[in-house]
Design a protein around this motif. Structure first.
Motif, short mmCIF file in Angstrom:
data_model
loop_
_atom_site.label_atom_id
_atom_site.label_comp_id
_atom_site.label_asym_id
_atom_site.label_seq_id
_atom_site.Cartn_x
_atom_site.Cartn_y
_atom_site.Cartn_z
N SER A 120 0.84 -1.21 0.00
CA SER A 120 0.00 0.00 0.00
C SER A 120 0.86 1.25 0.00
O SER A 120 0.60 2.21 -0.73
N ILE A 121 1.93 1.22 0.81
CA ILE A 121 2.85 2.36 0.86
C ILE A 121 3.57 2.51 -0.48
O ILE A 121 3.69 3.61 -1.03
N ALA A 122 4.06 1.38 -1.02
CA ALA A 122 4.82 1.43 -2.26
C ALA A 122 3.99 1.98 -3.41
O ALA A 122 4.46 2.85 -4.17
N PHE A 123 2.76 1.53 -3.56
CA PHE A 123 1.93 1.98 -4.67
C PHE A 123 1.44 3.41 -4.46
O PHE A 123 1.30 4.17 -5.42
N THR A 124 1.18 3.78 -3.21
CA THR A 124 0.80 5.17 -2.93
C THR A 124 1.94 6.10 -3.27
O THR A 124 1.74 7.18 -3.84
N GLY A 129 0.84 9.82 -4.01
CA GLY A 129 -0.24 10.05 -3.06
C GLY A 129 0.29 10.41 -1.69
O GLY A 129 1.48 10.70 -1.51
N ASN A 130 -0.59 10.37 -0.71
CA ASN A 130 -0.26 10.75 0.66
C ASN A 130 0.37 9.55 1.37
O ASN A 130 -0.33 8.73 1.97
N VAL A 131 1.69 9.45 1.31
CA VAL A 131 2.39 8.31 1.88
C VAL A 131 2.23 8.21 3.40
O VAL A 131 1.98 7.13 3.93
N PRO A 132 2.39 9.31 4.17
CA PRO A 132 2.19 9.19 5.61
C PRO A 132 0.81 8.65 5.96
O PRO A 132 0.67 7.86 6.90
N ALA A 133 -0.22 9.05 5.22
CA ALA A 133 -1.56 8.55 5.48
C ALA A 133 -1.64 7.05 5.18
O ALA A 133 -2.30 6.30 5.91
N ALA A 134 -0.97 6.60 4.12
CA ALA A 134 -0.96 5.18 3.79
C ALA A 134 -0.27 4.37 4.88
O ALA A 134 -0.69 3.26 5.22
N ILE A 135 0.81 4.92 5.44
CA ILE A 135 1.52 4.24 6.53
C ILE A 135 0.60 4.06 7.74
O ILE A 135 0.48 2.97 8.30
N CYS A 136 -0.04 5.15 8.14
CA CYS A 136 -0.93 5.10 9.30
C CYS A 136 -2.13 4.21 9.04
O CYS A 136 -2.55 3.43 9.91
N ALA A 137 -2.72 4.31 7.84
CA ALA A 137 -3.89 3.50 7.52
C ALA A 137 -3.55 2.02 7.55
O ALA A 137 -4.32 1.20 8.07
N GLY A 138 -2.39 1.65 6.99
CA GLY A 138 -1.98 0.25 7.03
C GLY A 138 -1.72 -0.23 8.45
O GLY A 138 -2.07 -1.37 8.81
N SER A 139 -1.14 0.63 9.28
CA SER A 139 -0.88 0.26 10.67
C SER A 139 -2.18 0.08 11.44
O SER A 139 -2.33 -0.89 12.21
N ALA A 268 -4.22 7.24 -1.41
CA ALA A 268 -3.91 6.42 -0.23
C ALA A 268 -5.09 5.52 0.13
O ALA A 268 -4.92 4.34 0.46
N ILE A 269 -6.30 6.08 0.06
CA ILE A 269 -7.50 5.29 0.38
C ILE A 269 -7.67 4.15 -0.61
O ILE A 269 -7.99 3.02 -0.22
N GLN A 270 -7.46 4.43 -1.89
CA GLN A 270 -7.64 3.38 -2.89
C GLN A 270 -6.67 2.23 -2.70
O GLN A 270 -7.08 1.05 -2.73
N PHE A 271 -5.40 2.54 -2.47
CA PHE A 271 -4.43 1.45 -2.39
C PHE A 271 -4.44 0.76 -1.02
O PHE A 271 -4.11 -0.43 -0.94
#
Length: 350
Positions: A120-124, A129-139, A268-271
């Motif tokens: 998710s982080i890699a594709f964001t 996209g918003n990488v910090p948001a992807a990190i938090c969302a995945g966590s 970030a939401i999509q991935f």
């Protein structure tokens, strides 16, 4: 308008190849008798070790720092643990004409697994996209999945995943929750060591999961359950999973737009909202399904590779989209360094 560049080759995850090799080994040389008992105990210990490492690595403090984007994280959690399960329940209509009951159980379990973090982080990042948001969302998704996935599986899969019997609940607590909580409690002392030896521990992670897969598929071979699956059924399963992935990619993108999220947040939401974690799902399935785990994890393994291939193409299209504020046609070939959080727009949605 410039045409988006597609990747020169679609990503075939080497780890998926290793998983397929492990399945082949289990088919040719399944563990039997005393060897199966030893492999079973080893797999149980491997699952406990995996969740201890998950707990030790997951920085609850960093995850809580992202609470200011609570609408984004709530959207991802809703996609992962509400929309996915609803689509999985709807697929019940395909039994038995399209999917066999065991394959459907695996498909429904796939819909209950938490989102993946790394891809998710890699594709964001690739899509700007918003990488910090992807990190938090995945966590957040991984943390919630430790508790929600076993509960949802017990409630929606019933006897096929052990139900709420004392034995199954004890397995969940001892093999999943207790090691995870222990890892969180000891993170103050183990976090630095894990960070310094990340590469070695990554091999431990993957080796443990390969052991779980070998044990599960060996049990399936010995029990003869693979006679229930044919080429036509596998083809039907792939088609159903392709439709499932397409629905989630469309829903996360256009749904986030309707909710008023900025473009970087929508990426970030999509991935993060359309993916499922193979690393978390495989050991969970071994605990929840027991001897039936081999068929239960098959849909997840296929979906994992499919999501990598589709999202690799989609991420490049997002990055090359002329509507992107940093596209060369609009910004004079200025490329953002997506690894730095400060260069990502923050959600303007209220």
């Amino acid at each position: 308008m410039r045409r988006p560049h597609l990747p020169a080759r679609l990503p075939l995850d080497p780890y998926v190849l290793a998983l397929l090799g492990t399945v082949g080994l289990a088919a040719l040389l399944p563990a039997r008798g005393p060897a199966a008992t030893v492999a079973g105990w080893a797999a149980t210990g491997a699952v406990a070790l995996l969740f201890f490492l998950y707990g030790s690595r997951l920085s609850t403090r960093e995850a809580l720092d992202g609470v200011r984007h609570w609408r984004l994280h709530l959207t991802v959690l809703t996609c992962t643990f509400v929309l996915f399960p609803l689509l999985g329940l709807a697929a019940r209509l395909l039994v038995p004409t399209v999917l066999t009951p065991p394959l459907y159980s695996g498909l429904l379990f796939l819909c209950l697994v938490p989102s993946t973090i790394q891809s998710s982080i890699a594709f964001t990042s690739m899509a700007r996209g918003n990488v910090p948001a992807a990190i938090c969302a995945g966590s957040f998704s991984s943390l919630a999945g430790i508790f929600l996935t076993p509960l949802l599986a017990a409630g929606l899969l019933g006897g096929r995943a052990g139900g709420f019997s004392p034995d199954s609940l004890l397995k969940i607590v001892l093999q999943l929750l207790l090691p995870f909580l222990l890892g969180q409690a000891l993170r103050r002392w183990t976090g630095g060591f894990l960070t310094r030896h990340r590469a070695v521990l990554g091999l431990v992670d993957r080796g443990s999961i390969l052991l779980v897969v070998y044990t599960a598929f060996s049990a399936g071979m010995v029990a003869g359950i693979w006679h229930q699956v044919g080429i036509r059924r596998l083809g039907a399963l792939l088609l159903v999973e392709a439709v499932l992935l397409a629905l989630m990619l469309l829903t996360t993108w256009y749904g986030a737009r309707r909710l008023g999220f900025a473009r970087a947040d929508r990426i970030a939401i999509q991935f993060a909202g359309s993916k499922k974690s193979l690393a978390a799902g495989l050991p969970m399935a071994s605990v929840l399904f027991g001897a039936q785990a081999s068929l239960a994890v098959l849909p997840l393994m296929l979906f994992h590779q499919m999501q990598l291939m589709v999202c690799a193409v989609l991420a490049r299209r997002r990055a090359a989209d002329p509507e992107h504020p940093e596209h060369p046609e609009l910004a004079g070939d200025r490329v953002a360094e997506v690894s730095q959080p400060s260069q990502h727009p923050v959600s303007r949605a209220r």
